[in-house]
Design an enzyme around this catalytic site. Structure first.
Site, PDB file in Angstrom:
ATOM      1  N   GLY A 122      38.140  36.719  41.341  1.00  0.00           N
ATOM      2  CA  GLY A 122      39.360  37.464  41.623  1.00  0.00           C
ATOM      3  C   GLY A 122      38.970  38.887  41.938  1.00  0.00           C
ATOM      4  O   GLY A 122      37.905  39.346  41.545  1.00  0.00           O
ATOM      5  N   THR A 123      39.855  39.571  42.650  1.00  0.00           N
ATOM      6  CA  THR A 123      39.438  40.879  43.119  1.00  0.00           C
ATOM      7  C   THR A 123      40.231  42.056  42.544  1.00  0.00           C
ATOM      8  O   THR A 123      39.999  42.418  41.403  1.00  0.00           O
ATOM      9  CB  THR A 123      39.358  40.879  44.646  1.00  0.00           C
ATOM     10  OG1 THR A 123      40.539  40.269  45.149  1.00  0.00           O
ATOM     11  CG2 THR A 123      38.166  40.085  45.099  1.00  0.00           C
ATOM     12  N   THR A 124      41.149  42.657  43.303  1.00  0.00           N
ATOM     13  CA  THR A 124      41.612  43.993  42.906  1.00  0.00           C
ATOM     14  C   THR A 124      42.895  44.007  42.065  1.00  0.00           C
ATOM     15  O   THR A 124      43.872  43.322  42.385  1.00  0.00           O
ATOM     16  CB  THR A 124      41.832  44.852  44.171  1.00  0.00           C
ATOM     17  OG1 THR A 124      40.667  44.734  44.965  1.00  0.00           O
ATOM     18  CG2 THR A 124      42.061  46.300  43.793  1.00  0.00           C
TER      19      THR A 124
ATOM     20  N   LYS B  54      46.863  36.920  39.289  1.00  0.00           N
ATOM     21  CA  LYS B  54      45.849  37.587  38.472  1.00  0.00           C
ATOM     22  C   LYS B  54      46.434  38.584  37.482  1.00  0.00           C
ATOM     23  O   LYS B  54      45.696  39.261  36.783  1.00  0.00           O
ATOM     24  CB  LYS B  54      44.843  38.280  39.403  1.00  0.00           C
ATOM     25  CG  LYS B  54      44.058  37.265  40.226  1.00  0.00           C
ATOM     26  CD  LYS B  54      43.037  37.920  41.099  1.00  0.00           C
ATOM     27  CE  LYS B  54      43.720  38.558  42.294  1.00  0.00           C
ATOM     28  NZ  LYS B  54      42.742  38.984  43.314  1.00  0.00           N
TER      29      LYS B  54
ATOM     30  N   ALA C 169      37.118  41.243  50.163  1.00  0.00           N
ATOM     31  CA  ALA C 169      37.489  40.297  49.119  1.00  0.00           C
ATOM     32  C   ALA C 169      38.901  40.531  48.566  1.00  0.00           C
ATOM     33  O   ALA C 169      39.378  39.781  47.724  1.00  0.00           O
ATOM     34  CB  ALA C 169      36.481  40.369  47.968  1.00  0.00           C
TER      35      ALA C 169
END
Lengths: 239, 291
Positions: free
Chosen positions: B58-60, B91, B233
């Site tokens: 997972g990213t930001t 997320k 990403a």
């Protein structure tokens, strides 16, 4: 040589049951009432910290009368069982039925084993479903018997008197205010030796009330009603 | 005794395990490590090879406070090496009524950690009849991250961001973590994940301490847009599929996810603005407020 007294198994069980029943009868009653949006639990309890009614899981609540230390350890065991099961499977897989079963087995085993003293407790395990028809309410006694209750249920000291009042005044599908009014009036209902009613009014500070409310948006449907909220809900009915 | 393995499902009709009836810890993790140690994330054997690219990441995540609350927003992309493994992953999760947690890093491990963290808070609350303090909750999360250190060394790190409304302090608070569980409190705003550098730069220019909840959400979406702009990403607003970031707002009244309709409206505002000025709203060069 001394011979141990022979006590028949019937007598043994009867003695143990009497012992447990006496302990339970000393405490105040707890009522559970089904209403339109869920199940309401009410009890006369001056303590704000030592609860008789508690949350077990999303849709499941627990209420008890009797010895505090005994039902408190049962409550904690119930929370542990429910959280453990919910974590290893899914939140939907935690049910009142399996919890009531675990309690029944535990209480039954303790009651009939010679070593341990029987628990002096009675328990409600309630679970709400999507609609009123799916609500479940179990009453468990000190010896592990399970009763599937409907509409309302009472346990504790003056269970028969309080139950008689509810039998007369309970209405199906009532709103919260009505159900609370009936439950509180029932808790304050009593009769003297001559059979005359000697009802008293229980102040909101003396009440412990909690609901499983299916209208709550959160997944955890258990909600306590504090003195202030109780006063406003009860005030609405009498006005 | 029957029901010795509650983690693997005690049969209905089984007696409560004796250890459940004995007084003990109010921590669910402690309970889990006694009864089903195989389910505790930190207890599993660590693989001996690095494997950063084998599982989705997972990213930001961005978070910022505003007077009376705090909010957290996360993009919807998960990547696996150079591939996009999911465009609609969630997320940002509620941790309890007054806090939320956003995850960056190995998604599968992070989601499991969040589940355990949620239950840890709920379990404590039910057993003790009261909630943990804000710091107490933040410390519990740090302990869970520390348990994942072995996997983090193999490239499977989990780095959450924790934010909530502290009822005692009557303010929104943000806590960030590093891979070894080091916890630090942030003031105003913070971001984690691969696009966090760009998001933080954006937040720096757009953040004001006097934002209202709606504008704060707008700032968060701008920051995520900037992250997606420069980090491959991080996913931008997906106008074609109608997939927009998740925004969780926590105030004194409790926390809730911003309804999809509101996020959509905000995201469309951001996208419309970018059609005119692709780099987003310009920051003023001179100091505001005169003085």
């Amino acid at each position: 040589m001394s011979t141990p007294f022979y006590v028949s198994p019937e007598q043994q069980m009867k003695d143990r049951a009497d012992f447990a029943r006496k302990g339970i009868a000393r405490g105040r009653s707890v009522v559970a009432v089904q209403y339109a949006d869920g199940i309401l639990f009410a009890s006369e309890n001056p303590s704000q910290a030592l609860h008789k009614v508690s949350e077990i899981y999303d849709r499941i609540a627990f209420a008890a009368v009797g010895r505090y230390n005994e039902f408190e350890s049962l409550r904690i065991a119930g929370v542990r069982l429910a959280d453990m099961r919910g974590f290893s499977y899914d939140r939907r897989d935690v049910t009142a039925r399996s919890l009531a079963n675990a309690y029944a087995q535990t209480l039954g085993a303790i009651f009939s084993s010679g070593g341990e003293k029987p628990y002096e407790v009675e328990i409600f395990v309630g679970e709400i479903g999507g609609e009123a028809g799916a609500d479940q309410l179990y009453r468990l006694t000190y010896d592990g018997q399970v009763f599937d209750e409907h509409r309302y249920a009472v346990m504790g000291g003056a269970a028969d008197v309080v139950g008689a009042y509810l039998e007369e005044h309970y209405t199906e599908g009532a709103d919260l205010a009505t159900a609370l009014g009936v439950a509180v009036a029932a808790l304050g209902h009593s009769r003297n030796e001559r059979g005359e009613t000697t009802d008293r009014e229980i102040g909101v500070e003396q009440l412990e009330v909690a609901v499983l409310d299916r209208t709550r948006i959160q997944t955890r449907k258990f909600r306590r009603l504090r003195a202030q909220q109780l006063a406003s809900v009860l005030g609405a009915t009498s006005a | 005794m029957v029901g010795d393995l509650p983690g693997s499902g005690s049969l209905p009709g089984a007696r409560l395990p004796a250890s459940y009836l004995t007084p003990g810890s109010s921590s669910f993790v402690d309970l889990l490590s006694t009864h089903a140690p195989d389910l505790v994330p930190g207890r599993r054997p660590v693989p001996d090879r690095a494997g950063a690219d084998i599982a989705p990441h997972g990213t930001t995540i961005v978070s910022l406070t505003f007077p009376g609350g705090v909010l957290m927003a996360g993009d919807r992309r998960a990547t696996m090496g150079n591939l996009i493994s999911s465009r609609d992953i969630e997320k940002v999760f509620p941790a309890d009524e007054f806090s939320c947690v956003g995850i960056a890093g190995t998604a599968g491990l992070a989601v499991e950690m969040v589940r355990l963290f949620q239950l840890e808070l709920e379990h404590y609350e039910k057993i003790e009849g009261t909630t943990l303090s804000m710091q107490g909750k933040a410390n519990r999360l740090a302990a869970l991250i520390r348990g994942n250190l072995g996997l983090a060394m193999q490239g499977l790190a989990v780095v959450p961001l924790y934010a909530g409304y502290d009822l005692d302090a009557a303010a929104g608070r943000i806590f960030s973590y590093d891979v070894v569980g080091g916890r630090s409190e942030e003031t105003g705003f913070h971001a984690v994940g691969s696009g966090s550098l760009f998001a933080r730069g954006s937040l720096k220019k757009l953040y004001r301490p006097d934002l209202d909840a709606r504008t704060a959400a707008l700032v968060a979406l701008q920051a995520l847009y900037d992250a997606a702009d420069d980090d491959s990403a991080t996913g931008g607003p997906d106008v074609a599929r109608r997939i927009f970031p998740i925004v969780h707002v926590v105030t004194a009244e409790g926390g809730a996810r911003l309804p999809e309709s509101e996020v959509t409206a905000l995201a469309e505002e951001v996208v419309a603005g970018r059609l005119v000025r692709p780099d987003g709203p310009p920051a003023r060069l001179e100091q505001e407020g005169g003085a």
